[in-house]
Design an enzyme around this catalytic site. Structure first.
Site, PDB file in Angstrom:
ATOM      1  N   GLY A   1      -4.199 -15.332  15.696  1.00  0.00           N
ATOM      2  CA  GLY A   1      -3.027 -15.299  14.821  1.00  0.00           C
ATOM      3  C   GLY A   1      -3.123 -16.303  13.685  1.00  0.00           C
TER       4      GLY A   1
ATOM      5  CE1 TYR B   1      -6.753  -3.879  23.879  1.00  0.00           C
ATOM      6  CE2 TYR B   1      -7.467  -1.727  23.074  1.00  0.00           C
ATOM      7  CZ  TYR B   1      -6.526  -2.740  23.114  1.00  0.00           C
ATOM      8  OH  TYR B   1      -5.370  -2.608  22.400  1.00  0.00           O
TER       9      TYR B   1
ATOM     10  CG  PHE C   1      -2.829   7.186  19.174  1.00  0.00           C
ATOM     11  CD1 PHE C   1      -1.757   6.941  20.032  1.00  0.00           C
ATOM     12  CD2 PHE C   1      -3.789   8.086  19.587  1.00  0.00           C
ATOM     13  CE1 PHE C   1      -1.647   7.600  21.269  1.00  0.00           C
ATOM     14  CE2 PHE C   1      -3.678   8.754  20.802  1.00  0.00           C
ATOM     15  CZ  PHE C   1      -2.611   8.514  21.641  1.00  0.00           C
TER      16      PHE C   1
ATOM     17  CE  LYS D   1      -3.360  -4.639  25.134  1.00  0.00           C
ATOM     18  NZ  LYS D   1      -2.160  -5.164  24.487  1.00  0.00           N
TER      19      LYS D   1
END
Ligand code: UDP
Length: 329
Positions: free
Chosen positions: A36, A140, A168, A144
Site C-alpha cells: 500500500g 492465491y 474478475f 482466498k
C-alpha cells in the site's frame, strides 16, 4: 459507527476508501504498507500495522467504534503464489483468522471480503455463476477460497455475517485522478501495457498464445475499480440492514483476450506498444468471465464504467500524470 478497511492503502482498497469518503462514512484503515501507499489514502484514520499482530488489532478495535470491516489486506499475485505458497497461507489465511478472532472478541459481526474469480479455477461454464464448482488452479485462489470457508464457519459459530465479492479483473483509476494502480513489482496486464506505452518497458510479454481461445491468448473480464468499490459500499449496506451472508461475482460479463486488450490500449494511447509472445504463466485459467446477475439483483449493483476503452483511458490518464507511481517512502 466506523467502517474498518484492511488493506485500504492498496489499489482496490484505496478506491473503496474513496467511495466511503464520498458517502461521508467514518473510516478506519489498517495497512502494513507492504504494497500500500500512504498517498493512496484519501480519507479516514490510518493505522500502519499487520493483521497478525494481536495487540495492534486490539488497539485499532479499542480506539474506534467499528461496526463493519471491509477486508482487502492480502497478497494477490497468481505467479508469486505458485512460487511461494507459504507466504500466501501465512498472510492471507492466517491473517484472516487473526482478524476474525479479533472481530469476535470485540463484538464486530459484519465483514465484506475481497475475493476473486481465481476461486473457480478452470471454469466448467462461461459465464461463471456463484454456484459453479470452485477448484482453484493456483495458491492465491486456494487461499482466498480457504478464507471464504473460514468466514462461513465463523458465521455458523459466532454469527459474523459476511459478503464475499469475487472480482474478475480490476483495472482503471479514480475519476479524480488522485489514485490509481501502482504495484511493485507490477505484474498486472493493464499497468504493464501502459508502462510499455510510456516507454518504461521495451515490450509487453504475452503469456501464452496456445490457449483454447479464438486468438490463443487468455480471456478475462475487466471491471473498473470504482465499480468494484461501489459494490463494497452496497455490501456494507446489506449487512447493516440485517442481510444474510452471501457470495457475489463482480464483473462486466464480457471477455477480452490479452491481444484484444493490447489492441484497445494501442487505440486509447495512440502508442505503438510492442508485444512478444512468451511461455504460459503457471496457474492461469484460459477464460474467466463473470455472471454478475446476483450482485445486480440482490445488492442493486450497477457497474457504470463498463467500456474497456474508458477503463483503460482512466488508467492511462493516471499513468501519464504519475509515470513513477506514488511517492515511495
Ligand atoms: N498477462 C500477460 N502479460 C503480462 C501480464 C499478464 O500476458 O505481462 C496475462 C495473464 O497471463 C492473464 C491476463 O494477462 O491471462 C491477466 O493477468 P493479470 O495478472 O493482469 O490478472 P489475473 O488474471 O492474474 O488476476
Amino acid at each position: 459507527m466506523a467502517v474498518l478497511v484492511t488493506g485500504g492503502a492498496g489499489y482496490i482498497g484505496s478506491h473503496a476508501v474513496a467511495a466511503l469518503v464520498e458517502r461521508g462514512e467514518e473510516i478506519v484503515i489498517v495497512d502494513n504498507l507492504q504494497q500500500g501507499h500512504r498517498d493512496a489514502v484519501l480519507g479516514g484514520k490510518l493505522y500502519v500495522g499487520d493483521l497478525r499482530d494481536g495487540e495492534f488489532l486490539d488497539t485499532v478495535f479499542g480506539e474506534n467504534s467499528i461496526d463493519a470491516v471491509i477486508h482487502f489486506a492480502a497478497n494477490s499475485l497468481v505467479g508469486e503464489s505458485m512460487k511461494d505458497p507459504g507466504k500466501y497461507y501465512h498472510n492471507n489465511v492466517y491473517g484472516t483468522l487473526c482478524l476474525l478472532e479479533k472481530m469476535n472478541q470485540h463484538g464486530v459481526k459484519k465483514i465484506v471480503f475481497s475475493s476473486t474469480a481465481a476461486t473457480y479455477g478452470e471454469p466448467e461454464n462461461v459465464p461463471i455463476h456463484e454456484h459453479d464448482r470452485t477448484l482453484p488452479t493456483n495458491t492465491y485462489g486456494e487461499t482466498k477460497l480457504a478464507m471464504e470457508k473460514m468466514m462461513k464457519w465463523f458465521d455458523v459459530a459466532s454469527g459474523i455475517k459476511y459478503v464475499s465479492l469475487r472480482y474478475f479483473n480490476a483495472a482503471g483509476a479514480h475519476a479524480s485522478g488522485k489514485i490509481g494502480e501502482d504495484h511493485s513489482p507490477e505484474t498486472h496486464l493493464v499497468p504493464i501495457i501502459l508502462q510499455t506505452a510510456l516507454g518504461q518497458r521495451s515490450h509487453i510479454s504475452i503469456f501464452g498464445d496456445d490457449y483454447p481461445t479464438e486468438d490463443g491468448t487468455c480471456i478475462r473480464d475487466y471491471i473498473h475499480v470504482s465499480d468494484l468499490a461501489d459494490a463494497h459500499v452496497l455490501a456494507v449496506d446489506r449487512l447493516r440492514s440485517g442481510g444474510d451472508s452471501a457470495i457475489y461475482n463482480l464483473g462486466n460479463g464480457t471477455g477480452f483476450s490479452v491481444k484484444q486488450v493490447i489492441d484497445i490500449a494501442r487505440q486509447v494511447t495512440g502508442r505503438d506498444i510492442p508485444a512478444v509472445i512468451e511461455a504460459r504463466r503457471a496457474g492461469d485459467p484460459a477464460v474467466l468471465v463473470a455472471s454478475s446477475d446476483l450482485a445486480r439483483s440482490e445488492l442493486g449493483w450497477k457497474p457504470t464504467r463498463n467500456k474497456l476503452e474508458d477503463i483503460i483511458g482512466s488508467a492511462w490518464a493516471w499513468h501519464q500524470a504519475n509515470p513513477a507511481g506514488y511517492n515511495k517512502q
